[in-house]
Structures are given as C-alpha cells and as structure tokens.
Design a protein around this motif. Structure first.
Motif, PDB file in Angstrom:
ATOM      1  N   THR A 125     -19.034 -49.706  10.929  1.00  0.00           N
ATOM      2  CA  THR A 125     -19.615 -49.477   9.598  1.00  0.00           C
ATOM      3  C   THR A 125     -19.365 -48.038   9.133  1.00  0.00           C
ATOM      4  N   ILE A 126     -19.551 -47.076  10.031  1.00  0.00           N
ATOM      5  CA  ILE A 126     -19.338 -45.669   9.688  1.00  0.00           C
ATOM      6  C   ILE A 126     -17.869 -45.418   9.337  1.00  0.00           C
ATOM      7  N   LYS A 127     -16.963 -45.995  10.147  1.00  0.00           N
ATOM      8  CA  LYS A 127     -15.536 -45.797   9.869  1.00  0.00           C
ATOM      9  C   LYS A 127     -15.151 -46.400   8.523  1.00  0.00           C
ATOM     10  N   LEU A 128     -15.672 -47.591   8.237  1.00  0.00           N
ATOM     11  CA  LEU A 128     -15.389 -48.214   6.941  1.00  0.00           C
ATOM     12  C   LEU A 128     -15.963 -47.391   5.799  1.00  0.00           C
ATOM     13  N   SER A 129     -17.172 -46.844   6.015  1.00  0.00           N
ATOM     14  CA  SER A 129     -17.787 -46.008   4.987  1.00  0.00           C
ATOM     15  C   SER A 129     -16.950 -44.757   4.717  1.00  0.00           C
ATOM     16  N   LEU A 130     -16.473 -44.111   5.806  1.00  0.00           N
ATOM     17  CA  LEU A 130     -15.625 -42.930   5.641  1.00  0.00           C
ATOM     18  C   LEU A 130     -14.332 -43.297   4.925  1.00  0.00           C
ATOM     19  N   TRP A 131     -13.730 -44.414   5.352  1.00  0.00           N
ATOM     20  CA  TRP A 131     -12.473 -44.852   4.726  1.00  0.00           C
ATOM     21  C   TRP A 131     -12.688 -45.105   3.243  1.00  0.00           C
ATOM     22  N   TRP A 132     -13.782 -45.783   2.926  1.00  0.00           N
ATOM     23  CA  TRP A 132     -14.035 -46.116   1.527  1.00  0.00           C
ATOM     24  C   TRP A 132     -14.334 -44.856   0.703  1.00  0.00           C
ATOM     25  N   SER A 133     -15.051 -43.889   1.286  1.00  0.00           N
ATOM     26  CA  SER A 133     -15.351 -42.643   0.568  1.00  0.00           C
ATOM     27  C   SER A 133     -14.065 -41.894   0.231  1.00  0.00           C
ATOM     28  N   VAL A 134     -13.165 -41.770   1.220  1.00  0.00           N
ATOM     29  CA  VAL A 134     -11.896 -41.080   0.981  1.00  0.00           C
ATOM     30  C   VAL A 134     -11.075 -41.840  -0.055  1.00  0.00           C
ATOM     31  N   ARG A 135     -11.038 -43.164   0.064  1.00  0.00           N
ATOM     32  CA  ARG A 135     -10.287 -43.978  -0.886  1.00  0.00           C
ATOM     33  C   ARG A 135     -10.825 -43.790  -2.304  1.00  0.00           C
ATOM     34  N   SER A 136     -12.142 -43.740  -2.445  1.00  0.00           N
ATOM     35  CA  SER A 136     -12.756 -43.566  -3.760  1.00  0.00           C
ATOM     36  C   SER A 136     -12.396 -42.211  -4.361  1.00  0.00           C
ATOM     37  N   VAL A 137     -12.485 -41.146  -3.535  1.00  0.00           N
ATOM     38  CA  VAL A 137     -12.142 -39.803  -4.013  1.00  0.00           C
ATOM     39  C   VAL A 137     -10.681 -39.740  -4.446  1.00  0.00           C
ATOM     40  N   MET A 138      -9.779 -40.308  -3.640  1.00  0.00           N
ATOM     41  CA  MET A 138      -8.349 -40.267  -3.958  1.00  0.00           C
ATOM     42  C   MET A 138      -8.037 -41.094  -5.202  1.00  0.00           C
ATOM     43  N   ASP A 139      -8.701 -42.234  -5.361  1.00  0.00           N
ATOM     44  CA  ASP A 139      -8.480 -43.047  -6.560  1.00  0.00           C
ATOM     45  C   ASP A 139      -8.875 -42.285  -7.816  1.00  0.00           C
ATOM     46  N   ASP A 140     -10.009 -41.566  -7.744  1.00  0.00           N
ATOM     47  CA  ASP A 140     -10.438 -40.762  -8.902  1.00  0.00           C
ATOM     48  C   ASP A 140      -9.424 -39.667  -9.204  1.00  0.00           C
ATOM     49  N   ALA A 141      -8.922 -38.994  -8.135  1.00  0.00           N
ATOM     50  CA  ALA A 141      -7.943 -37.923  -8.333  1.00  0.00           C
ATOM     51  C   ALA A 141      -6.650 -38.461  -8.931  1.00  0.00           C
ATOM     52  N   ILE A 142      -6.211 -39.626  -8.463  1.00  0.00           N
ATOM     53  CA  ILE A 142      -4.968 -40.225  -8.972  1.00  0.00           C
ATOM     54  C   ILE A 142      -5.091 -40.560 -10.452  1.00  0.00           C
ATOM     55  N   LYS A 143      -6.300 -40.934 -10.890  1.00  0.00           N
ATOM     56  CA  LYS A 143      -6.504 -41.281 -12.289  1.00  0.00           C
ATOM     57  C   LYS A 143      -6.652 -40.050 -13.179  1.00  0.00           C
ATOM     58  N   GLN A 144      -7.304 -39.008 -12.672  1.00  0.00           N
ATOM     59  CA  GLN A 144      -7.684 -37.879 -13.518  1.00  0.00           C
ATOM     60  C   GLN A 144      -6.651 -36.754 -13.577  1.00  0.00           C
ATOM     61  N   LEU A 145      -5.865 -36.565 -12.522  1.00  0.00           N
ATOM     62  CA  LEU A 145      -4.967 -35.408 -12.466  1.00  0.00           C
ATOM     63  C   LEU A 145      -3.708 -35.532 -13.313  1.00  0.00           C
ATOM     64  N   PRO A 146      -3.117 -36.715 -13.508  1.00  0.00           N
ATOM     65  CA  PRO A 146      -1.961 -36.783 -14.400  1.00  0.00           C
ATOM     66  C   PRO A 146      -2.350 -36.316 -15.801  1.00  0.00           C
ATOM     67  N   PRO A 147      -1.403 -35.741 -16.590  1.00  0.00           N
ATOM     68  CA  PRO A 147       0.031 -35.568 -16.287  1.00  0.00           C
ATOM     69  C   PRO A 147       0.363 -34.280 -15.518  1.00  0.00           C
ATOM     70  N   PHE A 148      -0.670 -33.509 -15.152  1.00  0.00           N
ATOM     71  CA  PHE A 148      -0.395 -32.246 -14.474  1.00  0.00           C
ATOM     72  C   PHE A 148       0.089 -32.466 -13.039  1.00  0.00           C
ATOM     73  N   MET A 149      -0.462 -33.485 -12.375  1.00  0.00           N
ATOM     74  CA  MET A 149      -0.091 -33.730 -10.986  1.00  0.00           C
ATOM     75  C   MET A 149      -0.209 -35.222 -10.683  1.00  0.00           C
ATOM     76  N   ASN A 150       0.786 -35.730  -9.981  1.00  0.00           N
ATOM     77  CA  ASN A 150       0.745 -37.107  -9.501  1.00  0.00           C
ATOM     78  C   ASN A 150       0.583 -37.091  -7.982  1.00  0.00           C
ATOM     79  N   ILE A 151      -0.348 -37.905  -7.483  1.00  0.00           N
ATOM     80  CA  ILE A 151      -0.646 -37.932  -6.058  1.00  0.00           C
ATOM     81  C   ILE A 151      -0.325 -39.299  -5.486  1.00  0.00           C
ATOM     82  N   SER A 152       0.305 -39.293  -4.317  1.00  0.00           N
ATOM     83  CA  SER A 152       0.518 -40.532  -3.574  1.00  0.00           C
ATOM     84  C   SER A 152       0.340 -40.235  -2.092  1.00  0.00           C
ATOM     85  N   TYR A 153      -0.005 -41.264  -1.324  1.00  0.00           N
ATOM     86  CA  TYR A 153      -0.196 -41.078   0.115  1.00  0.00           C
ATOM     87  C   TYR A 153       0.088 -42.387   0.835  1.00  0.00           C
TER      88      TYR A 153
END
Length: 423
Positions: free
Chosen positions: A18-46
């Motif tokens: 449960t903790i690992k899934l929670s950590l994974w989901w938290s990181v995924r959520s943060v990265m999804d927000d960054a991918i949406k908000q940072l363009p056109p200045f920066m594009n992120i992929s991983y």
C-alpha cells in the motif's frame, strides 16, 4: 500461533504494498501536473517511476526538453532520498504546514548535455561580470578570457556527463541548516560545496525578520582534469611549454584579483602555482565570526578581514600559511615585499599599511563622534559597524544594518577594545 504469525506477515506485506503504491501514485500525480503545466517552456518525459520503503522515490530516463532553445537535458536516474520512510512522510507534512522540511537529498545520475548545444552556449558563452569570484576561471589564452563552448570542443569535449547530489538537513531546535552539493563530471573533475547556516527560522516568511547567518563555507575541487587540459590547450595557443604557461596562469590570476583591488600575499600565489602543477585537491574554508558585516568588508583593513573570515586553504592536503593579502591598487603588480603584510599568524602592527581608510580613536572621545559611522571591536573579538547616536550612562548607542533594514543597539564602554572612524 502459526495463524497469527501468518496473518501478521501478510498484513505487513499488504501495508508495504500500500505504501509503495501510494508513493508511486504521488510521484505520478506530481509528474502529470508538471507535464500539463510546464509547456511550452519545457516538455517532460520519463521512462518509469521507482520507490522504496527506505525513503526513496525516483524517475528513470528523465528528459527535459526546452523548445524555445531547441535543446534537451537528459538524466538517467533522478531520485529523492530521505533517511527512512518516516522522514519522507514528515517532509510532506512540514511542506503542508508552510515549514522548512527537516531532511532531503536529491540525487541525479547521468546528467548529459551536448557541448555544442544551446544550453551549454548559454552557460559558457554569455559574458559574466568580472569579480573576485571569477578570477580562477579567467585564462591567458590569446584573445580568449574565459573558456567557451568552442574551446571545449577544441579540447576534445563533446558531451558532458555529470553525477550530482544535493543534500539538506535542518535542525529546528538549533535553527541550523546544513547544505551540501557534490558533482562529478567525467573527464573534468569533482566539486564539493558545503555550507552551514545558523539562526534559520522554521517558516520561510520569517526570513526577512530574522535573516540566517553563514557559519561555515567549504569548497573542494578534486582531481581537476579540466585544469590540466586548459593548461595544455592555452600553452599551445601561446606557443609556450606547459611549465612556462603555469607562471603565465599565476600572473593572470594575480592580475585578475588586482583588477578587483585584492593583492594576494606570495605564499598564496606560490600555493596556487603548486596546485596548477599538480591539481589533485584544492580546499578553501571560511568560518566567519558572529556579527560579521558582509556588506562593509571593503572598509575594514585587510588584517581584520582575515581575522573575521577565519579562512583556511589546503593545496593537495597541505595547509597554506600564512594567509595574507592587501587591498591592492587597481593597476600594475607590486613586488611582494611592497605588499601590506596581513596575516592570521603574524599580527605585527608595525608592518606598513597601504592607504588606511580608518583611524583609531579613543573610547573616551566617543561623544565627539556622534552621527558618524564607526567600527567597534570588543575585547572578545566581535565586530560591529554602525552610526553612533549618543554616549550615555556608560553605553554607546548606535544603529547597525540588520538584513534589509536597521536595528538599534548599545555597547557597554568597558567591553569596547578599539574604535575606528573613517576620515
């Protein structure tokens, strides 16, 4: 009993999952927000997300693309590290409370940049303002004053690959913050910068009211392969042997500092020459005294600046002594024996001084200097600088610079050792 043990193990595994899934989901959520908000200045992929129950979360094959520059930064593995799962959870809580987190480390492995790319051109080709801090990076290399991307390409650098780690430790009770930055660049060298701040409040908004104080600063350069390549490259440019070029480099370093009004003593210049000959390790330490006024150092005599900063210099693990300098003329080099000898180990007041800016006055004469900016040195070695308002009831009342504003304070006359006034 066996059933209790079995269910206990299963519960622990379920909690860990449960903790690992929670950590994974938290990181995924943060990265999804960054991918949406940072363009056109920066594009992120991983490529993927990693997590661990020992307090680590990370990204694999991270790529930061800058469309406006037409360049990209690649990182093989980016990781956020904590001293255990408890510290990771505490990090999130303190951020939510608007407080500085207590512990954190960011580790970046395989940071890759193309030397010919726009990002490197921005870093290396944009002119920088000359100062005492840029003196070591200035070179005597024909018409070139600073190494740029063209020179890096000529020296054989095509891509720069670096491993770096930034660590952070805050002790709320002691109000102490320790920072460390370590980087190791392939075929260049390793750099380590550590810094300690005192009097740091828990909340960022209080920084202006109670600004932190620098209590230590240590810079280390290790295995400087870049310095060896620069010497070989510039020696060829000037038609000199590498041995002859080292003296040219020392003269250039001395001239760059003198251009900023700082004339190093001969022991420091000799130590720099030894470092150029074998650039294995250079360590510079500064341990400022409490109450140091950074904005007014140029108004103190060089002897006092050294005493207040309490520096140490080690070249290839060998300490340099004495550490001395003078406020030099902004012009031609003087001979070493004409320098003002300012030393941490030799405090002889009979040595000649170059153009003193302050004169000592008697403590008993302080009332006649009301309204003037003075320097006070107490018997315990603390320095104060401020405008004297009045002397009354055995106390000197003055205003001192304190962060962005000023503060009123007093000093007992019996605690004042020396007073200087600028004429």
């Amino acid at each position: 009993m066996s059933k209790i043990l079995k269910w206990g193990v299963l519960s622990a595994l379920a909690l860990a999952l449960t903790i690992k899934l929670s950590l994974w989901w938290s990181v995924r959520s943060v990265m999804d927000d960054a991918i949406k908000q940072l363009p056109p200045f920066m594009n992120i992929s991983y490529g993927g997300i990693t997590s661990s129950l020992d307090g680590r979360v990370g990204l694999e094959d991270l790529r930061l693309q800058f469309p406006t520059l037409g360049d990209a930064l690649q990182v093989k593995h980016a990781e956020l590290k904590f001293n255990g799962l408890r510290e990771l959870l505490s990090f999130r809580e303190r951020i939510a409370q608007g407080k500085f987190p207590e512990q954190m480390a960011i580790r970046l492995l395989g940071i890759t940049l193309d030397v010919h790319g726009p990002l490197m051109q921005q870093l290396y080709n944009v002119p920088i303002e000359r100062s005492a801090f840029t003196a070591m990076s200035e070179v005597a290399c024909g018409p070139v004053r600073f190494i740029g991307t063209s020179e890096l390409l000529d020296m054989g650098y095509r891509t720069l690959e670096t491993d770096a780690e930034f660590s952070y430790l805050f002790q709320p009770g002691a109000q102490k913050l320790s920072l460390s930055l370590i980087s190791d660049t392939r075929e260049m060298g390793a750099v380590r910068l550590t810094m300690s701040l005192a009097n740091l409040p828990e909340k960022p908004e209080r920084l202006q009211v109670t600004p932190p104080r620098l209590s230590s600063l240590v810079l280390e350069l290790n295995d400087n392969q870049y310095q060896r390549k620069v010497q070989q490259y510039c020696a060829n440019k000037l038609g000199q042997s590498v041995g002859d070029y080292r003296q040219t480099a020392v003269d250039q370093f001395d001239a760059a500092l003198r251009g900023q009004g700082i004339a190093l003593g001969q022991p420091l210049l000799d130590a720099y020459a030894r470092y150029l000959e074998e650039p294995r390790s250079l360590r510079i330490e500064v341990w400022p005294m409490e109450g140091l006024e950074w904005d007014g150092l140029q108004f103190f005599e060089a002897r006092d600046v050294v005493a207040m900063l309490r520096p140490a210099v080690l070249v290839n693990q060998e300490a340099v002594q004495p550490i001395e300098f003078a406020w030099g003329d902004l012009g031609a080099r003087k001979e070493p024996d004409a320098l003002e000898k300012i030393s941490v180990v030799d405090d002889n007041p009979q040595l000649p001084r170059a153009s003193p800016q302050y004169e000592f006055v008697k403590v008993s004469d302080l009332p006649s200097y009301a309204g003037k900016r003075l320097q006070f040195i107490t018997f315990d070695g603390t320095y104060y600088q401020g405008v004297l308002h009045k002397v009354e009831n055995g106390r000197a009342y003055l205003s001192v610079q304190f962060g962005p504003g000023s503060a009123e304070m007093f000093l007992r006359l019996e605690k004042i050792d020396k007073v200087r006034v600028r004429f």
